[in-house]
Scaffold this motif. Structure first.
Motif, PDB file in Angstrom:
ATOM      1  N   ALA A 150       0.852  -1.202   0.000  1.00  0.00           N
ATOM      2  CA  ALA A 150       0.000   0.000   0.000  1.00  0.00           C
ATOM      3  C   ALA A 150       0.884   1.248   0.000  1.00  0.00           C
ATOM      4  CB  ALA A 150      -0.912  -0.014   1.218  1.00  0.00           C
ATOM      5  N   ALA A 151       1.933   1.227   0.813  1.00  0.00           N
ATOM      6  CA  ALA A 151       2.865   2.369   0.866  1.00  0.00           C
ATOM      7  C   ALA A 151       3.558   2.543  -0.485  1.00  0.00           C
ATOM      8  CB  ALA A 151       3.894   2.152   1.978  1.00  0.00           C
ATOM      9  N   ALA A 152       3.922   1.424  -1.124  1.00  0.00           N
ATOM     10  CA  ALA A 152       4.614   1.500  -2.416  1.00  0.00           C
ATOM     11  C   ALA A 152       3.698   2.081  -3.492  1.00  0.00           C
ATOM     12  CB  ALA A 152       5.103   0.117  -2.824  1.00  0.00           C
ATOM     13  N   LEU A 153       2.423   1.674  -3.484  1.00  0.00           N
ATOM     14  CA  LEU A 153       1.489   2.197  -4.489  1.00  0.00           C
ATOM     15  C   LEU A 153       1.320   3.715  -4.329  1.00  0.00           C
ATOM     16  CD1 LEU A 153      -1.094  -0.712  -4.480  1.00  0.00           C
ATOM     17  CD2 LEU A 153       0.141   0.117  -6.500  1.00  0.00           C
ATOM     18  N   ALA A 154       1.193   4.165  -3.070  1.00  0.00           N
ATOM     19  CA  ALA A 154       1.065   5.610  -2.820  1.00  0.00           C
ATOM     20  C   ALA A 154       2.350   6.329  -3.233  1.00  0.00           C
ATOM     21  CB  ALA A 154       0.752   5.853  -1.346  1.00  0.00           C
ATOM     22  N   THR A 155       3.490   5.701  -2.927  1.00  0.00           N
ATOM     23  CA  THR A 155       4.793   6.305  -3.259  1.00  0.00           C
ATOM     24  C   THR A 155       4.956   6.438  -4.772  1.00  0.00           C
ATOM     25  OG1 THR A 155       5.773   5.334  -1.276  1.00  0.00           O
ATOM     26  CG2 THR A 155       7.306   5.958  -3.025  1.00  0.00           C
ATOM     27  N   MET A 156       4.638   5.348  -5.493  1.00  0.00           N
ATOM     28  CA  MET A 156       4.833   5.386  -6.950  1.00  0.00           C
ATOM     29  C   MET A 156       3.909   6.399  -7.611  1.00  0.00           C
ATOM     30  SD  MET A 156       5.651   1.426  -7.980  1.00  0.00           S
ATOM     31  CE  MET A 156       6.045   1.770  -9.689  1.00  0.00           C
ATOM     32  N   ASP A 157       2.725   6.559  -7.045  1.00  0.00           N
ATOM     33  CA  ASP A 157       1.787   7.548  -7.569  1.00  0.00           C
ATOM     34  C   ASP A 157       2.376   8.957  -7.413  1.00  0.00           C
ATOM     35  OD1 ASP A 157      -0.794   8.066  -8.659  1.00  0.00           O
ATOM     36  OD2 ASP A 157      -1.312   8.957  -6.715  1.00  0.00           O
ATOM     37  N   LEU A 158       2.940   9.229  -6.239  1.00  0.00           N
ATOM     38  CA  LEU A 158       3.525  10.557  -5.995  1.00  0.00           C
ATOM     39  C   LEU A 158       4.749  10.787  -6.892  1.00  0.00           C
ATOM     40  CD1 LEU A 158       3.231  10.513  -2.098  1.00  0.00           C
ATOM     41  CD2 LEU A 158       2.135  12.195  -3.611  1.00  0.00           C
ATOM     42  N   ILE A 159       5.552   9.730  -7.052  1.00  0.00           N
ATOM     43  CA  ILE A 159       6.763   9.863  -7.891  1.00  0.00           C
ATOM     44  C   ILE A 159       6.344  10.184  -9.331  1.00  0.00           C
ATOM     45  CG2 ILE A 159       8.737   8.586  -8.864  1.00  0.00           C
ATOM     46  CD1 ILE A 159       8.965   7.104  -6.183  1.00  0.00           C
ATOM     47  N   GLN A 160       5.355   9.411  -9.811  1.00  0.00           N
ATOM     48  CA  GLN A 160       4.911   9.582 -11.202  1.00  0.00           C
ATOM     49  C   GLN A 160       4.270  10.954 -11.443  1.00  0.00           C
ATOM     50  OE1 GLN A 160       2.338   6.369 -12.571  1.00  0.00           O
ATOM     51  NE2 GLN A 160       3.448   6.465 -14.494  1.00  0.00           N
ATOM     52  N   ASN A 161       3.554  11.438 -10.438  1.00  0.00           N
ATOM     53  CA  ASN A 161       2.806  12.689 -10.626  1.00  0.00           C
ATOM     54  C   ASN A 161       3.523  13.900 -10.033  1.00  0.00           C
ATOM     55  OD1 ASN A 161       0.408  11.723 -12.048  1.00  0.00           O
ATOM     56  ND2 ASN A 161       0.165  10.474 -10.197  1.00  0.00           N
ATOM     57  N   GLY A 162       4.789  14.017 -10.286  1.00  0.00           N
ATOM     58  CA  GLY A 162       5.482  15.257  -9.894  1.00  0.00           C
ATOM     59  C   GLY A 162       6.863  15.089  -9.279  1.00  0.00           C
ATOM     60  N   TYR A 163       7.042  14.063  -8.429  1.00  0.00           N
ATOM     61  CA  TYR A 163       8.308  14.019  -7.689  1.00  0.00           C
ATOM     62  C   TYR A 163       9.502  13.628  -8.566  1.00  0.00           C
ATOM     63  CZ  TYR A 163       5.540  14.618  -3.436  1.00  0.00           C
ATOM     64  OH  TYR A 163       4.699  15.109  -2.459  1.00  0.00           O
ATOM     65  N   MET A 164       9.253  12.797  -9.598  1.00  0.00           N
ATOM     66  CA  MET A 164      10.348  12.417 -10.493  1.00  0.00           C
ATOM     67  C   MET A 164      10.803  13.645 -11.289  1.00  0.00           C
ATOM     68  SD  MET A 164      10.462   8.991 -12.695  1.00  0.00           S
ATOM     69  CE  MET A 164       8.998   9.240 -13.669  1.00  0.00           C
ATOM     70  N   ALA A 165       9.826  14.441 -11.738  1.00  0.00           N
ATOM     71  CA  ALA A 165      10.156  15.678 -12.469  1.00  0.00           C
ATOM     72  C   ALA A 165      10.886  16.633 -11.536  1.00  0.00           C
ATOM     73  CB  ALA A 165       8.880  16.307 -12.996  1.00  0.00           C
ATOM     74  N   ASN A 166      10.447  16.683 -10.271  1.00  0.00           N
ATOM     75  CA  ASN A 166      11.124  17.553  -9.301  1.00  0.00           C
ATOM     76  C   ASN A 166      12.570  17.101  -9.091  1.00  0.00           C
ATOM     77  OD1 ASN A 166      10.652  19.777  -7.208  1.00  0.00           O
ATOM     78  ND2 ASN A 166      11.561  18.160  -5.941  1.00  0.00           N
ATOM     79  N   ALA A 167      12.770  15.768  -9.048  1.00  0.00           N
ATOM     80  CA  ALA A 167      14.135  15.237  -8.855  1.00  0.00           C
ATOM     81  C   ALA A 167      15.038  15.690 -10.006  1.00  0.00           C
ATOM     82  CB  ALA A 167      14.102  13.712  -8.765  1.00  0.00           C
ATOM     83  N   ALA A 168      14.501  15.663 -11.232  1.00  0.00           N
ATOM     84  CA  ALA A 168      15.304  16.083 -12.386  1.00  0.00           C
ATOM     85  C   ALA A 168      15.628  17.575 -12.289  1.00  0.00           C
ATOM     86  CB  ALA A 168      14.548  15.781 -13.677  1.00  0.00           C
ATOM     87  N   GLU A 169      14.605  18.374 -11.964  1.00  0.00           N
ATOM     88  CA  GLU A 169      14.774  19.831 -11.975  1.00  0.00           C
ATOM     89  C   GLU A 169      15.624  20.314 -10.792  1.00  0.00           C
ATOM     90  OE1 GLU A 169      10.947  21.747 -12.644  1.00  0.00           O
ATOM     91  OE2 GLU A 169      11.756  23.498 -11.582  1.00  0.00           O
ATOM     92  N   VAL A 170      15.239  19.890  -9.595  1.00  0.00           N
ATOM     93  CA  VAL A 170      15.988  20.334  -8.407  1.00  0.00           C
ATOM     94  C   VAL A 170      17.377  19.687  -8.395  1.00  0.00           C
ATOM     95  CG1 VAL A 170      15.968  20.439  -5.873  1.00  0.00           C
ATOM     96  CG2 VAL A 170      13.856  20.737  -7.145  1.00  0.00           C
ATOM     97  N   GLY A 171      17.478  18.488  -8.981  1.00  0.00           N
ATOM     98  CA  GLY A 171      18.788  17.832  -9.092  1.00  0.00           C
ATOM     99  C   GLY A 171      19.737  18.675  -9.925  1.00  0.00           C
TER     100      GLY A 171
END
Ligand SMILES: Cc1ncc(COP(=O)(O)O)c(C=O)c1O
Length: 441
Positions: A320-341
């Protein structure tokens, strides 16, 4: 910034109690005793506040206690906590479907779920032997794949991981990891250093040590973690894939540290345009709930019922935690990692220009390494200075973690804000200035 008095009285008392009841084998970076944490902030038991640039060794990908992850955990815990992987439950199936959707190869992905990174690697090793009917493997120096007997055989970042534990698993030969900052092999003119390493595997290992048709797999961290946050040269993976194809060897990538959006893409290997056969995942997949996974092409994960299993794998709360995590990563956090990185890499390049002790700054997304040297020409690792920077940062409210011989890893939560990066880098630079002064650099 004024240093805090650390550890404080409550933390000191806990560290003392810990020392008599907890295994002394844990590495322990510095005396941080956590009381609570939120986002990229952590508070210790004495009420001291820290900014987190290490996210529990690259684990809390959505920050500490993200409300959506907490909600998913709470709801699942109220529904049921465990049933075992001998039976079925929806969250485990949904998670495997989600992993199939994002897997770094075209073929359908089938997943085996585990409780840790090392267990995901054990799964990959056993699967490779089972599927190919071959016994041997190639790994890389500087690698970290875990500490159970199979995985630790591949781990080659420090001899400490092997000392006292021989004999290890049979049939693993190591090649040098393609480290562009510290090459150890001679490159031919016009050759990319990654290709040099693959040529070494062909000319030395497969010519003199291992018969190619008895090699089951090559296990490699797409971007090396514990060994020093090393991004291999462009030519490495295409050449390695070609070599694997020539000899029907499985390309097994360990994405435990560099996967799950940390580098700005789902997988580290995606930066190199190559499709692996087997992938291991853990750390950031469930924001801190213990979960790992071994994904393989459907045609590779062909073992029989009962060949491999476990009790806790695919635990409903972790899924359940992984599904919530992957949803957050897919909907913004991965893009944030690229940009803020990229923002962080640029800022670190500026810091490097002001500090002779920084030999190299590298990385992808929010997987960034800062390598300290005593001299930029000789590149002698500044091990003590790196440790001093860690300690001085801690005293000033910044949590960092070193790797390799003298590399600081910057691996914060994927949703960290630029203002938090600025605050942390200010402390980091102050720590570097002080450490350089102390060692007269
Ligand atoms: C690349 C990589 N593989 C495997 C592992 C082992 O994971 P765990 O500590 O969950 O067993 C780690 C842990 O640091 C890692 O970084």
């Amino acid at each position: 910034m004024e240093p805090m008095e650390l550890p404080g009285p409550k933390a000191r008392a806990f560290v003392k109690r810990d020392s008599s009841v907890i295994s002394p084998s844990y590495p322990r970076g510095y005396p941080l005793v956590v009381d609570h944490a939120k986002g990229s902030e952590v508070w210790d038991v004495d009420g001291n506040r820290f900014l987190d640039f290490m996210s529990g060794i690259a684990v809390t990908s959505t920050g500490h206690a993200h409300p959506k992850v907490v909600k998913a955990i709470q709801e699942q815990a109220a529904q049921f906590i465990h049933i075992s992987s001998d039976f079925y439950h929806p969250k485990m199936i949904e998670l495997a479907e989600k992993l199939n959707e994002v897997a770094p190869f075209d073929e359908a992905a089938v997943t085996f779920m585990t409780n840790s990174g090392t267990e995901a690697v054990e799964t990959a090793i056993k699967l490779a032997r089972y599927h190919t009917g071959r016994a041997n493997f190639i790994g890389f120096t500087g690698a970290f794949h875990g500490r159970t007997m199979g995985a630790v055989t591949f781990t080659a970042s420090k001899p400490t991981y092997h000392a006292g534990f021989y004999p290890l698993m049979n049939g693993v030969v190591h090649a040098p990891y393609p480290n562009p900052y510290r090459p150890v092999l001679d490159r031919k003119t016009g050759e990319d250093y990654g290709e040099t390493v693959v040529r070494y595997i062909e000319d030395q290992i497969l010519e003199h040590i291992l018969p190619p048709d008895e090699v089951a797999g090559i296990l490699v961290e797409s971007i090396q973690g514990e060994g020093g946050y090393i991004v291999p040269p462009e030519g490495f993976y295409p050449a390695l894939r070609k070599l694997c194809d020539e000899h029907d060897i499985l390309l097994m990538v360990d994405e435990i540290q560099c996967g799950m959006g940390r580098t700005g893409k789902w997988w580290g290997i995606e930066h190199f345009g190559v499709e692996p056969d087997v992938v291991t995942v853990a750390k950031g997949i469930a924001s801190g709930m213990p979960l790992g996974a071994c994904l393989a092409r459907q045609s590779v994960m062909d073992w029989e019922r009962g060949a491999h299993g476990n009790t806790f794998g695919g635990n409903p709360i972790a899924c359940a935690a992984a599904l919530a995590t992957m949803d957050l990563i897919q909907n913004g956090y991965m893009a944030n990692a690229a940009e803020v990185g990229q923002y962080t890499l640029d800022a670190l390049e500026e810091i490097k220009a002001r500090h002779p002790s920084i030999g190299d700054v590298r990385g992808k997304g929010l997987m960034i390494g800062v390598e300290f040297v005593l001299d930029r020409k000789t590149k002698e690792p500044a091990k003590d200075l790196c440790q001093r920077v860690t300690d001085l940062s801690f005293e000033r409210g910044l949590l960092t973690l070193s790797c390799g011989k003298s590399v600081m890893r910057i691996a914060p939560a994927l949703n960290i804000k630029t203002a938090e990066i600025d605050e942390g880098l200010q402390i980091f630079e102050e720590a570097i200035t002080l450490a350089e002064k102390e060692s007269r650099l």
